[in-house]
Design an enzyme around this catalytic site. Sequence first.
Site, PDB file in Angstrom:
ATOM      1  N   GLN A 149       0.881  -1.312   0.022  1.00 47.64           N
ATOM      2  CA  GLN A 149      -0.060   0.159  -0.029  1.00 47.64           C
ATOM      3  C   GLN A 149       0.893   1.291  -0.065  1.00 47.64           C
ATOM      4  O   GLN A 149       0.410   2.487  -0.183  1.00 47.64           O
ATOM      5  CB  GLN A 149      -0.926   0.013   1.225  1.00 47.64           C
ATOM      6  CG  GLN A 149      -1.772  -1.335   1.398  1.00 47.64           C
ATOM      7  CD  GLN A 149      -2.772  -1.113   2.396  1.00 47.64           C
ATOM      8  OE1 GLN A 149      -2.845  -2.253   2.952  1.00 47.64           O
ATOM      9  NE2 GLN A 149      -3.116   0.121   2.959  1.00 47.64           N
ATOM     10  N   ARG A 205      -8.486  -0.997   8.344  1.00 44.76           N
ATOM     11  CA  ARG A 205      -9.332  -0.010   7.741  1.00 44.76           C
ATOM     12  C   ARG A 205      -9.808   0.996   8.857  1.00 44.76           C
ATOM     13  O   ARG A 205     -10.730   1.200   9.242  1.00 44.76           O
ATOM     14  CB  ARG A 205     -10.671  -0.844   7.211  1.00 44.76           C
ATOM     15  CG  ARG A 205     -11.424   0.027   6.182  1.00 44.76           C
ATOM     16  CD  ARG A 205     -12.530  -0.921   5.813  1.00 44.76           C
ATOM     17  NE  ARG A 205     -12.943  -0.047   4.561  1.00 44.76           N
ATOM     18  CZ  ARG A 205     -13.558  -0.749   3.577  1.00 44.76           C
ATOM     19  NH1 ARG A 205     -13.715  -1.876   3.197  1.00 44.76           N
ATOM     20  NH2 ARG A 205     -14.255   0.240   2.557  1.00 44.76           N
ATOM     21  N   CYS A 206      -8.733   1.618   9.056  1.00 43.64           N
ATOM     22  CA  CYS A 206      -8.443   2.553  10.358  1.00 43.64           C
ATOM     23  C   CYS A 206      -7.333   3.580  10.277  1.00 43.64           C
ATOM     24  O   CYS A 206      -6.252   3.313   9.819  1.00 43.64           O
ATOM     25  CB  CYS A 206      -8.538   1.764  11.527  1.00 43.64           C
ATOM     26  SG  CYS A 206      -7.859   2.706  13.061  1.00 43.64           S
ATOM     27  N   GLU A 250     -12.673   4.495   5.729  1.00 47.07           N
ATOM     28  CA  GLU A 250     -12.295   3.744   6.965  1.00 47.07           C
ATOM     29  C   GLU A 250     -13.511   4.170   7.803  1.00 47.07           C
ATOM     30  O   GLU A 250     -13.693   3.589   8.923  1.00 47.07           O
ATOM     31  CB  GLU A 250     -11.089   4.059   7.616  1.00 47.07           C
ATOM     32  CG  GLU A 250      -9.869   3.555   6.639  1.00 47.07           C
ATOM     33  CD  GLU A 250      -8.708   4.096   6.897  1.00 47.07           C
ATOM     34  OE1 GLU A 250      -8.493   5.027   7.347  1.00 47.07           O
ATOM     35  OE2 GLU A 250      -7.771   3.409   6.463  1.00 47.07           O
TER      36      GLU A 250
END
Lengths: 788, 291, 165
Positions: free
Chosen positions: A221, A368-369, A740
């Site tokens: 990523q 996802r944060c 997120e």
Amino acid sequence: MSTVQPSPTVGYGSMRRKEDPRFVRGQGRYIDDLKLPGMLHGAVLRSPLAHARIISIDTAAAAAHPKVKAVITGADLAGLGLAWMPTMSQDTQAVLATDKVRFQGQEVAFVVAEDRYSARDALELIDVEYEELPVVIDARKALDADAPIIRDDKEGQTSNHIFDWEAGDSEETDRVFAAADVVVARDIIYPRCHPAPLETCGAVAQMDPVMGKLTLWTTTQAPHAHRTVYALVAGLPEHKIRIIPGDIGGGFGNKVPVYPGYVCAIVGSILTGKPVKWMEDRSENLLSTGFARDYIMHGEIAATSDGTITGLRVTTTADHGAFNATAQPTKYPAGFFHIFSGSYDLQAAHCKVTGVYTNKAPGGVAYRCSFRVTEAVYLVERMVDALALELKLDPAQLRLKNFIRPEQFPYQCKTGWTYDSGEYERAMRLAMEIAGYDDLRREQAEKRARGELMGIGIAFFTETVGAGPRKDMDILGLAMNDGADLRVHPTGKAVLGISAMSQGQGHETTFAQIVSEELGIPSADIEVVNGDTDRTPYGLGTYGSRSTPVSGAATALVARKVRERARLIAAGMLEASPDDLEWERGRWFVKGDPEQGSTIQEIAMAAHGAGDLPEGVEGMLEDTCVYNPPNLTFPFGAYICVVDIDPGTAKVVVRRFVAVDDCGVRINPMIVEGQIHGGLAEGVGIALMELIAFDEQGNCLGGSFMDYLIPTALEVPEWELGATVTPSPHHPIGAKGVGESPTVGSPPAIVNAIIDALHDSHGVDHIDMPCTPGRVWDAMQGRAEPPQ
Amino acid sequence: MQVPAPFEYERATSVQHALELLRARGPDARLLAGGHSLLPMMKLRLAAPEFLIDIDPLAGELGYIREQDGELRVGAMTRHRALLESDAVARHATIITDAERVIADPVVRNRGTIGGALCQADPAEDLSAVCAALEATVVVRGADGDRVLTMPEFHRGPYETAVGDAEMLIEVRIPLHPVAGSAYEKVERRVGDWAVAAAGAAVRLHAGVITRAGIALTAVGAGVTSGAAEQALAGQPPSEATFAAAAELAARDCSPTTDQRGSVEYKRHLARELTLRALRTATARALRGDA
Amino acid sequence: MQVTVTINGEERSADVEPRTLLVHFIRDDLDLTGTHWGCDTSNCGACVVLFDGEPLKSCTMLAATAAGHEITTVEGLAAGGELDPVQQGFIECHGQQIGFCTPGMLLTARALLDANPDPSEHEIREAISGQICRCTGYSNIVKAVRWAAENAPATTTTTTTTTGA
């Protein structure tokens, strides 16, 4: 709602994704799809034990396997100075274990063979003798005097302590608590879970011995940050490393760290002179790569008897596993956990976080944060509900009473953040309207009278995303800024290079739309390049909802720079002063004489053409930009969940889920809604079933998709979305980031709903996730246990 | 991705051929039917047969559901999906339809077979309990001919059946009764997960009393059937009190273990609750005559 | 051993070990990489292909078993270059994000619509319940399949190869 409206040709709006034609044909290019001539296959031998000294490793039989080309151990790597690598948190992590193994699944040896089946076979031929050591599994016992020291490799490390970190004013908070009418406390665990993207992690490394150039196709990523790490780890010159992520089959934070397998593939290629592919299997992914959360929290909330929340404090034990490999900005070892005062106007707040080593896999990635925002929001939203129970107040009304009011923005919170903008009550009321909140409460009362279990749960969140300002934030010393470069070709078509890296967010589409909005070029005429480090500008990548807030800003600004250059060129073309020109989307024209103008396409041709340009104006039509955010952005939202629980089996069904998100300006609402859908499903998974558990010996109990459960289409409802738009005042296009929010906001809504269903009938005032039928039933019997 | 260890492979062209191969290769050989029990074990290298006899070509020969001699006869290679979609099964053995709806997932059900499931004998597998509750018999074929076994004879425990090294399961036979009903109740953490616990009941009625009830539990360490519960029901008129008493006995007779799916207490509770629910539904079906 | 299958209407053959899983045969030997994999335990469904017209987890079958059968992968869906309605539906309704579960979902959707041209939302959810999507939260996949149902060509031609199995 989600079917595409007629596609806009220019600017913002729902439009079909540019990526999709290849995906629906199976033409995505994922790492395991890559096949290079002469390519070999690597496989990792992993530790079966959570903590053990390595006595010996015998690789002779594996090396003798006819298809094996190399067997690499920690000792081999030590000879190259590569046995250890730096983590994202400035700790060290073993690439291949030399002295001890410190968690089950740790990398011990690497085999390179002609095909993937033979590589796997050869792993069984390696004989490792271990001496078992006592383990630390429960983070609460990690600092006990008799706890075995996990990181005895580190000089001066005499305990399993990693860090203590605080935010807020401790004394002031104590004063507020002392003066409070009501104080409610809860022990709250956010258990260890895992992003588990459907594509596992992997890499193909190709070292070109002639040119000395390493090409690494890999699941990352953050390709630029990874390139820098490899340069630092392996001593390879950074310009001789090229990272190409291709299409990524999901990341969710899991593909932020550098994993030992990647380094082994590189070493394998260097040693064999051939390209080496390494793809982990699902068990390896769940056992060894970046987990998330694992925060053990004690929260207290203070209020007046009429429900004015005055203070919040929390102490947390953070389980970081065997190596501190969390991906957090350097100054924030607990990430942005100090957003835990949430959406409420408090008098004081204080948190203390203690990080410890345990014999579990390293990680602590943001699933996802944005850097521990999920844990923070879960804490505050559970505490507010606990207070509502104590005061017998409606949880919606309690929130409405305590929200930060619109006129208070920019809001300076008690732990150091400056919230950019918010209209919390508007979002909350919209969610209540969509849900039919009053009707739901009536329905619930009727059902309770019949002995049925129905719960309504609310969560309101404020995130802090888009890291971040370089004065405050870095990872491994690298500023968290992102670049964009934009080139408009002579015919008016454009190519945009960005440092964000899509893992399904649709960057090829939305980033083209940003340029389109700014320059008036149709989105179809704009190609977006991301990932390949030889073709894109430097930047820290995509995680923490930072793509739109940082890369998106860079994109808007570079487009505006190009637009300004176009103005100068147009002034020459129109024989007017630049100051006399006015912009309408796609065209500069002379003020007061709209007929006199040049389109961006005409300007592009002129910029590349043979004629003279105005004095001081460079030819061509291109520019670059690096965006350093002045502040983070603060998306928010109001979520309402309705659950039904079978009183006989304790099985929870999420019947409805209403999500009102305010992420500022929406570039492509269809994509925004898709992001929200996906995050909500992951939130349902975390709340109901996703868990990386361990037994007392440190064996991982969540090491396959038989044990690590992910929701299917039958466990999630049809999502009901709503939107408000409160632009970020400092962001060039007013966007805040959204990917997120749904995962941050949904777990507390679901857990609050479950407790709402069970409190009156069964006296349940807390339950830890995941709320599997068995755990819910135990709570109904008054013996809720934290997850193991 | 995890991959199986090497093995030799041959496709069987007939039941006879499969038996010959089994006899020739002895205990190192395994039959591969639908593959959905065995192949995952082989990938994890929990199973590593040296010789694999692929009986997929027998799917036609052993894939059938037919009524014959007062029995519903189901070929061992009958796939889950065929059982789920069979009208005869739904009419005569609704418990199978109930179970098939919650076995694995639709894609797995396209391939997995009843014989494969029964022979794998996973303790959380559903069809062993279903067949036991129905008082089904199974036909096991070897060189010396067929043996017809009851479920208690066939199912010896977790991962263990009475099928010998040179034998194969051929058929499942379910007795048909004029006034009977059956049902299966299962709790799983998620669609496609193995059972936390499950209970099956098959009830026969005559003149207002239960002449015979089959009760069997899944995933809770119970015997093949719950004998005490069955005895408590026999000869009784169907009533909530009778069901509750039987459910209590079923729960008492199992020995679940605590794991990620739930505590001992929860699973025992489920044994009771699900037995009760299955009995209610099975009886209602018998009374409705929809068997 | 030599394994020959009919894949996307074409007869293809390769020499493989008996233990070769069908998903690896398709991806590595036949170079059709649109079929993905995501687990080891037959749970995720990223590897779903149509096997004699029915959805199959190709990680849970040996290539050897597949010999002589007909297989359709995502690459075979767009007959003659024209997208199947399910493919178009996934584009129209934003039915994918990373595209990793997509091929398997498309094939299951195609098989569902072949058997049931007008499925309800629940029937669609049931049909895809053996396949995990980590991105979409499923709603848009359901919508995409409904889109395909509502936008099926007037004639009943389908693009998959089916046999009587």
